[in-house]
Design a protein around this motif. Structure first.
Motif, mmCIF file in Angstrom:
data_model
loop_
_atom_site.group_PDB
_atom_site.id
_atom_site.type_symbol
_atom_site.label_atom_id
_atom_site.label_comp_id
_atom_site.label_asym_id
_atom_site.label_seq_id
_atom_site.Cartn_x
_atom_site.Cartn_y
_atom_site.Cartn_z
ATOM 1 N N GLU A 143 0.846 -1.188 0.000
ATOM 2 C CA GLU A 143 0.000 0.000 0.000
ATOM 3 C C GLU A 143 0.888 1.248 0.000
ATOM 4 O O GLU A 143 1.948 1.261 0.629
ATOM 5 C CB GLU A 143 -0.905 0.032 1.237
ATOM 6 C CG GLU A 143 -2.021 -0.984 1.186
ATOM 7 C CD GLU A 143 -2.955 -0.837 2.360
ATOM 8 O OE1 GLU A 143 -3.939 -0.075 2.239
ATOM 9 O OE2 GLU A 143 -2.695 -1.470 3.400
ATOM 10 N N PRO A 144 0.441 2.304 -0.697
ATOM 11 C CA PRO A 144 1.262 3.514 -0.759
ATOM 12 C C PRO A 144 1.174 4.305 0.542
ATOM 13 O O PRO A 144 0.232 5.049 0.774
ATOM 14 C CB PRO A 144 0.634 4.299 -1.916
ATOM 15 C CG PRO A 144 -0.802 3.869 -1.910
ATOM 16 C CD PRO A 144 -0.792 2.436 -1.471
ATOM 17 N N GLY A 145 2.140 4.098 1.412
ATOM 18 C CA GLY A 145 2.112 4.829 2.667
ATOM 19 C C GLY A 145 3.030 4.232 3.694
ATOM 20 O O GLY A 145 3.919 3.445 3.382
ATOM 21 N N GLY A 146 2.788 4.612 4.923
ATOM 22 C CA GLY A 146 3.595 4.129 6.021
ATOM 23 C C GLY A 146 2.900 4.374 7.343
ATOM 24 O O GLY A 146 1.849 5.009 7.406
ATOM 25 N N ALA A 165 5.266 10.368 3.770
ATOM 26 C CA ALA A 165 4.587 10.707 2.517
ATOM 27 C C ALA A 165 5.600 11.006 1.418
ATOM 28 O O ALA A 165 5.446 10.560 0.271
ATOM 29 C CB ALA A 165 3.656 11.895 2.724
ATOM 30 N N ARG A 166 6.634 11.742 1.760
ATOM 31 C CA ARG A 166 7.656 12.083 0.752
ATOM 32 C C ARG A 166 8.422 10.856 0.304
ATOM 33 O O ARG A 166 8.829 10.767 -0.858
ATOM 34 C CB ARG A 166 8.582 13.156 1.303
ATOM 35 C CG ARG A 166 7.882 14.507 1.387
ATOM 36 C CD ARG A 166 8.773 15.593 1.951
ATOM 37 N NE ARG A 166 8.054 16.854 1.961
ATOM 38 C CZ ARG A 166 8.044 17.706 2.970
ATOM 39 N NH1 ARG A 166 8.750 17.450 4.065
ATOM 40 N NH2 ARG A 166 7.359 18.827 2.896
ATOM 41 N N ALA A 167 8.632 9.900 1.207
ATOM 42 C CA ALA A 167 9.325 8.665 0.822
ATOM 43 C C ALA A 167 8.520 7.912 -0.225
ATOM 44 O O ALA A 167 9.072 7.412 -1.208
ATOM 45 C CB ALA A 167 9.568 7.794 2.057
ATOM 46 N N ALA A 173 8.168 8.430 -7.923
ATOM 47 C CA ALA A 173 8.834 9.212 -8.961
ATOM 48 C C ALA A 173 10.023 8.464 -9.528
ATOM 49 O O ALA A 173 10.255 8.453 -10.739
ATOM 50 C CB ALA A 173 9.249 10.574 -8.422
ATOM 51 N N GLY A 174 10.780 7.796 -8.646
ATOM 52 C CA GLY A 174 11.923 7.014 -9.087
ATOM 53 C C GLY A 174 11.519 5.844 -9.955
ATOM 54 O O GLY A 174 12.149 5.562 -10.969
ATOM 55 N N ALA A 175 10.422 5.198 -9.577
ATOM 56 C CA ALA A 175 9.927 4.065 -10.367
ATOM 57 C C ALA A 175 9.450 4.535 -11.735
ATOM 58 O O ALA A 175 9.678 3.873 -12.747
ATOM 59 C CB ALA A 175 8.807 3.348 -9.625
#
Length: 183
Positions: A143-146, A165-167, A173-175
């Motif tokens: 899941e997109p988060g932490g 959130a920035r991670a 963005a890197g992907a």
């Protein structure tokens, strides 16, 4: 980016969410303010709200999130999003990776109970906390988060939420940069 601050009642979603939004200059959406009146009445009476009763609320929040994601306007949404299925319902179809990020606030049950007991008059009574803790499904690795420890002062928790959130946004963005461009 839309950051959805999640967790059970008393975790500090509203307080932290407002502070994150202020730090970012983003819109803040209080999820509790979008509950249908019948759901609020159920909770006020000590009756947990189930999936069917939650559906209109999730649909309303999903539309708000989708509008912000489509417009590229930053927003922070405070929403329990206790189950993965609820978080999946909030994520707009076709939104780019990292456009919607979930950050769960981790707080010990005893602290949650104390916080709920200290807010008399709120529609969510402390007696319903156990039902939320039983329903809670921690964010899965895909899941997109932490998840962040929310036991610190608000400014520290805000820093942790923003870092999480920035991670996710940075990884997305890197992907995207690593994937081949269409011909």
């Amino acid at each position: 980016m839309v950051i959805v601050v999640t967790g059970p009642a008393g975790a500090g979603k509203s307080r932290v969410g407002r502070a994150v939004a202020a730090r970012l200059g983003a819109a803040f959406v209080e999820g509790d303010g979008h509950h249908p009146a019948d759901s609020v009445a159920r909770m006020r009476a000590g009756v947990p709200v189930g999936g069917a009763e939650r559906a209109p609320w999730l649909a309303t929040l999903a539309a708000i999130i989708a509008a912000h994601a489509a417009a590229g306007t930053p927003a922070v949404v405070a929403c329990s999003a206790l189950r993965r299925a609820y978080r999946d319902a909030l994520r707009p179809a076709g939104a780019p990776a990292g456009a919607v990020v979930f950050v769960a606030l981790a707080v010990p049950a005893g602290v949650l109970d104390a916080r709920l007991s200290a807010r008399p008059g709120h529609f969510f009574p402390p007696a319903l906390l156990d039902s939320q803790l039983r329903a809670w499904e921690p964010l899965a690795a895909d899941e997109p988060g932490g998840t962040v420890d929310a036991g610190a002062p608000v400014d520290v928790v805000v820093d942790r939420v923003l870092a999480a959130a920035r991670a996710v946004a940075g990884a997305a963005a890197g992907a995207a940069a690593d994937s081949p461009s269409p011909a």
